[in-house]
Design a protein around this motif. Structure first.
Motif, short mmCIF file in Angstrom:
data_model
loop_
_atom_site.label_atom_id
_atom_site.label_comp_id
_atom_site.label_asym_id
_atom_site.label_seq_id
_atom_site.Cartn_x
_atom_site.Cartn_y
_atom_site.Cartn_z
N ILE A 127 0.85 -1.21 0.00
CA ILE A 127 0.00 0.00 0.00
C ILE A 127 0.88 1.25 0.00
N LYS A 128 1.90 1.24 0.84
CA LYS A 128 2.81 2.40 0.92
C LYS A 128 3.50 2.61 -0.42
N SER A 129 3.98 1.54 -1.03
CA SER A 129 4.67 1.63 -2.31
C SER A 129 3.72 2.08 -3.43
N SER A 130 2.47 1.63 -3.39
CA SER A 130 1.52 1.97 -4.46
C SER A 130 1.17 3.45 -4.47
N LYS A 131 1.40 4.14 -3.38
CA LYS A 131 1.13 5.58 -3.32
C LYS A 131 2.07 6.36 -4.22
N LYS A 132 3.19 5.75 -4.62
CA LYS A 132 4.18 6.41 -5.46
C LYS A 132 3.84 6.28 -6.95
N ILE A 133 2.83 5.48 -7.28
CA ILE A 133 2.46 5.23 -8.67
C ILE A 133 1.65 6.41 -9.21
N SER A 134 1.88 6.74 -10.47
CA SER A 134 1.14 7.84 -11.09
C SER A 134 -0.35 7.53 -11.12
N GLU A 135 -1.15 8.58 -11.15
CA GLU A 135 -2.61 8.40 -11.19
C GLU A 135 -3.04 7.64 -12.44
N GLU A 136 -2.40 7.92 -13.56
CA GLU A 136 -2.75 7.22 -14.80
C GLU A 136 -2.48 5.72 -14.68
N THR A 137 -1.34 5.36 -14.10
CA THR A 137 -1.00 3.95 -13.93
C THR A 137 -1.97 3.28 -12.96
N LYS A 138 -2.35 3.99 -11.90
CA LYS A 138 -3.34 3.43 -10.97
C LYS A 138 -4.65 3.16 -11.69
N GLU A 139 -5.05 4.07 -12.56
CA GLU A 139 -6.30 3.91 -13.31
C GLU A 139 -6.22 2.68 -14.23
N VAL A 140 -5.09 2.53 -14.90
CA VAL A 140 -4.89 1.37 -15.77
C VAL A 140 -4.96 0.08 -14.95
N PHE A 141 -4.32 0.07 -13.77
CA PHE A 141 -4.32 -1.11 -12.91
C PHE A 141 -5.74 -1.45 -12.47
N TRP A 142 -6.51 -0.45 -12.03
CA TRP A 142 -7.87 -0.71 -11.56
C TRP A 142 -8.79 -1.12 -12.71
N ASN A 143 -8.51 -0.63 -13.92
CA ASN A 143 -9.27 -1.10 -15.09
C ASN A 143 -9.01 -2.58 -15.34
N PHE A 144 -7.76 -3.00 -15.14
CA PHE A 144 -7.45 -4.43 -15.26
C PHE A 144 -8.23 -5.22 -14.22
N ILE A 145 -8.21 -4.77 -12.97
CA ILE A 145 -8.93 -5.48 -11.90
C ILE A 145 -10.41 -5.57 -12.24
N LYS A 146 -10.98 -4.48 -12.74
CA LYS A 146 -12.39 -4.47 -13.12
C LYS A 146 -12.67 -5.49 -14.23
N THR A 147 -11.80 -5.54 -15.24
CA THR A 147 -11.95 -6.49 -16.34
C THR A 147 -11.87 -7.92 -15.81
N TYR A 148 -10.91 -8.17 -14.91
CA TYR A 148 -10.77 -9.51 -14.32
C TYR A 148 -12.05 -9.91 -13.58
N ILE A 149 -12.59 -9.01 -12.77
CA ILE A 149 -13.81 -9.30 -11.99
C ILE A 149 -14.97 -9.60 -12.94
N GLU A 150 -15.10 -8.81 -14.00
CA GLU A 150 -16.18 -9.02 -14.97
C GLU A 150 -16.05 -10.39 -15.64
N LEU A 151 -14.84 -10.73 -16.10
CA LEU A 151 -14.64 -12.02 -16.76
C LEU A 151 -14.84 -13.18 -15.80
#
Length: 171
Positions: free
Chosen positions: A134-158
């Motif tokens: 969690i601490k490390s993920s705070k250093k990730i850019s907002e765009e990269t976080k959005e891409v990551f959460w889009n992946f998680i959303k796609t995984y959940i849907e599939l």
């Protein structure tokens, strides 16, 4: 060339003259629970190996790959869980620009490094590792976080779609 569950390459690289000249000499060995080895593109001889892995991160443990005599036990297809994850990653990656893919992968490896994960066994979850992640993920850019959460959303849907389809088959 023997590739044991390693990721593939870009379409551009796979279709290059140099790669195509070697492709008949490339042997890709993948456990039926493979994820990393199924990412990106491959050309060559592909062999799916039966594995006793109890979870997806154990799939890299070659000691769990099944052997009879002096050869691997082969299968015709990958596990359903592996296929769901690979489909989600592929679907997400197809929507990304090259720099987004690079940033996402680099961010994931940075988090892994910050959590001091060195071996497959280190992926077991602990509060300490979760806190570091969690601490490390705070250093990730907002765009990269959005891409990551889009992946998680796609995984959940599939995954939901897969579970629903299997529930209907069992009924």
């Amino acid at each position: 060339v023997y590739n044991f569950d390693g990721p593939g390459l870009s379409n551009k690289m796979i279709n290059s003259k140099e790669y195509l000249e070697l492709s008949s000499k490339i042997n890709l060995i993948l456990p039926n629970t493979s994820i990393i080895g199924r990412l990106f593109e491959h050309k060559g001889n592909i062999k799916i190996i039966s594995s006793n892995a109890n979870n997806l991160y154990d799939s890299h443990d070659a000691m769990l790959w099944n052997v009879i005599g002096n050869d691997f036990i082969t299968l015709d297809s990958f596990s359903q869980e592996s296929s769901i994850i690979v489909n989600a990653v592929t679907k997400s990656f197809n929507k990304m620009e090259l720099y987004q893919k690079r940033d996402l992968i680099n961010s994931i490896f940075k988090i892994i490094d910050d959590c001091e994960i060195v071996t497959v066994d280190d992926f077991s979850i602990s509060w300490e590792k979760l806190s570091k992640a969690i601490k490390s993920s705070k250093k990730i850019s907002e765009e990269t976080k959005e891409v990551f959460w889009n992946f998680i959303k796609t995984y959940i849907e599939l995954n939901s779609k897969y579970k629903k389809e299997n529930k209907n088959k069992d009924a």
